[in-house]
Scaffold this motif. Structure first.
Motif, PDB file in Angstrom:
ATOM      1  N   CYS A 124       0.828  -1.200   0.000  1.00 15.19           N
ATOM      2  CA  CYS A 124       0.000   0.000   0.000  1.00 15.19           C
ATOM      3  C   CYS A 124       0.865   1.254   0.000  1.00 15.19           C
ATOM      4  O   CYS A 124       2.054   1.211   0.331  1.00 15.19           O
ATOM      5  CB  CYS A 124      -0.931   0.010   1.207  1.00 15.19           C
TER       6      CYS A 124
ATOM      7  N   ILE B 299      -4.734   6.078   2.431  1.00 12.09           N
ATOM      8  CA  ILE B 299      -3.983   4.952   1.873  1.00 12.09           C
ATOM      9  C   ILE B 299      -4.556   4.615   0.502  1.00 12.09           C
ATOM     10  O   ILE B 299      -5.777   4.590   0.310  1.00 12.09           O
ATOM     11  CB  ILE B 299      -4.076   3.719   2.792  1.00 12.09           C
ATOM     12  N   THR B 300      -3.681   4.354  -0.459  1.00 11.70           N
ATOM     13  CA  THR B 300      -4.139   3.966  -1.790  1.00 11.70           C
ATOM     14  C   THR B 300      -3.162   2.970  -2.403  1.00 11.70           C
ATOM     15  O   THR B 300      -2.177   2.573  -1.762  1.00 11.70           O
ATOM     16  CB  THR B 300      -4.319   5.199  -2.690  1.00 11.70           C
ATOM     17  N   TYR B 301      -3.433   2.568  -3.647  1.00 13.29           N
ATOM     18  CA  TYR B 301      -2.638   1.541  -4.319  1.00 13.29           C
ATOM     19  C   TYR B 301      -2.331   1.987  -5.742  1.00 13.29           C
ATOM     20  O   TYR B 301      -3.224   2.410  -6.474  1.00 13.29           O
ATOM     21  CB  TYR B 301      -3.397   0.206  -4.339  1.00 13.29           C
TER      22      TYR B 301
ATOM     23  N   VAL C 287      -9.372   0.479  -5.908  1.00 15.92           N
ATOM     24  CA  VAL C 287      -9.469   0.527  -4.455  1.00 15.92           C
ATOM     25  C   VAL C 287     -10.886   0.277  -3.939  1.00 15.92           C
ATOM     26  O   VAL C 287     -11.055  -0.113  -2.779  1.00 15.92           O
ATOM     27  CB  VAL C 287      -8.930   1.864  -3.914  1.00 15.92           C
TER      28      VAL C 287
ATOM     29  N   LEU D  95      -6.006  -0.630   7.035  1.00 20.73           N
ATOM     30  CA  LEU D  95      -6.048  -0.424   5.590  1.00 20.73           C
ATOM     31  C   LEU D  95      -7.416   0.076   5.157  1.00 20.73           C
ATOM     32  O   LEU D  95      -7.525   1.002   4.343  1.00 20.73           O
ATOM     33  CB  LEU D  95      -5.712  -1.725   4.861  1.00 20.73           C
TER      34      LEU D  95
ATOM     35  N   VAL E  77      -7.912   3.562   3.198  1.00 19.97           N
ATOM     36  CA  VAL E  77      -8.382   3.578   1.808  1.00 19.97           C
ATOM     37  C   VAL E  77      -9.698   4.335   1.703  1.00 19.97           C
ATOM     38  O   VAL E  77      -9.922   5.102   0.751  1.00 19.97           O
ATOM     39  CB  VAL E  77      -8.529   2.140   1.266  1.00 19.97           C
TER      40      VAL E  77
END
Length: 341
Positions: free
Chosen positions: A76, A83-85, A114, A137, A141
């Motif tokens: 992550c 929080i992101t991806y 996400v 998480l 997110v």
């Protein structure tokens, strides 16, 4: 999924050991560090996590679920806004999209982004397995997702993806179409699903707000071009039906009926697969497709689900099954009683 469906469909017990080779293989795969694969629902960690969730309380599945949460935690991107991806340029399939996003992008969708992580982690965090990481998480997110909304005056709430380029102009973002895979409909479902598992009134309010805005969107401007589940009329009808069953809001019922009626208008008796085609952007025309996401199998399942009082189980694959609020409350109360015992 089938470990749960077979007893319901055929009334026969399932030999749990028949899945052990699959379970062992998945556990070995998701235990690899560093994780170099995809993270998403359709082709990555989240999709494997859906299988692990349905295999519980199998011990190997529990270990697999814990490893998936660990990998999601490791890859992550923690930012000031949550929080992101990242979807890296190497993971982008289409050359044209790779050229548009030379630094990669942050995908907001349910299928590849996400929103899928939100839908998955909300249930994972409720299992008691890797709960602390899963909840950290999930909260992060969700916080990041909230910062990506359009202004309240816009026709919808979310775009497809956000450029990883630091100075990318925000005002050029395109409103995503109405679909399961991307956009407000899939995101509303994910947020409401998370609200129910986490018993969060704030997330419930947000999920309803996004979903109702999607329900009020005109069909003509929705971007729907066929009847499929992924981004077609039957898929929208099914998800609006899920939202109606979960909330009792008449606007969701009306939107569901409107989109199922639109789906039936694509029916061509004696043509395609079962009378339906999918719109193929690569050829700029309709083409036959029997598949679940884009083709006639998915359309048939959605139509069957619309005319039966039985809750569908097949759509757990798509992470659009929304727990009833009372069910979640009972689960939370049971967990509390166990902890206090």
């Amino acid at each position: 999924m089938m470990t749960q469906l077979w007893p319901r469909l055929y009334g026969a017990p399932v030999d749990d050991s028949s899945f052990q080779d699959i379970d062992d293989t998945l556990l070995r795969d998701v235990s690899q560090v560093p994780w170099l694969g995809l993270y998403d629902l359709v082709g990555g960690l989240v999709g494997l996590g859906v299988y692990a969730l349905d295999r519980l309380p199998n011990k190997t599945a529990a270990a697999t679920l814990e490893q998936i949460v660990n990998r999601l935690y490791e890859i992550c991107e923690k930012r000031s806004d949550g929080i992101t991806y990242l979807t890296t340029p190497e993971q982008i399939v289409l050359p044209s999209t790779r050229a548009q996003f030379p630094y990669g992008y942050y995908d907001l969708g349910l299928a590849h982004g996400v929103a899928g992580i939100i839908a998955f982690l909300s249930e994972a965090a409720s299992t008691g397995i890797a709960t602390q990481k899963a909840r950290e998480l999930l909260d992060g997110v969700m916080a990041w997702m909230l910062t990506q909304q359009f202004s309240p005056e816009a026709l919808g709430c979310f775009t497809y993806s956000v450029s990883a380029e630091a100075d990318a102009p925000r005002n050029e973002r395109q409103l995503a179409r109405l679909a399961w895979c991307y956009g407000d409909l899939g995101i509303a479902t994910s947020v409401l699903r998370a609200a129910r598992f986490a018993a969060s009134p704030r997330w419930e309010e947000l999920g309803l707000e996004v979903g109702l805005k999607a329900a009020r969107r005109q069909y003509e401007g929705s971007g729907i071009a066929d009847a499929g589940i992924c981004h077609g009329a039957a898929g929208a009808g099914h998800i609006f039906n899920r939202l109606f069953q979960a909330t009792g809001k008449d606007e969701f019922r009306e939107a569901s009926l409107r989109h199922f009626e639109a789906a039936l208008k694509f029916y061509r008796p004696g043509e395609g697969v079962g009378g339906f085609f999918m719109w193929d952007n690569t050829i700029g025309d309709f083409a036959p497709d029997e598949g679940l996401l884009n083709g006639s199998i998915g359309i048939g399942l959605a139509l069957l689900s619309a005319v039966t009082p039985s809750e569908p189980f097949w759509d757990r694959l798509l992470l659009v099954s929304i727990p009833q609020a009372t069910t979640v409350a009972l689960q939370l109360n049971n967990q509390l009683e166990v902890k206090n015992a």
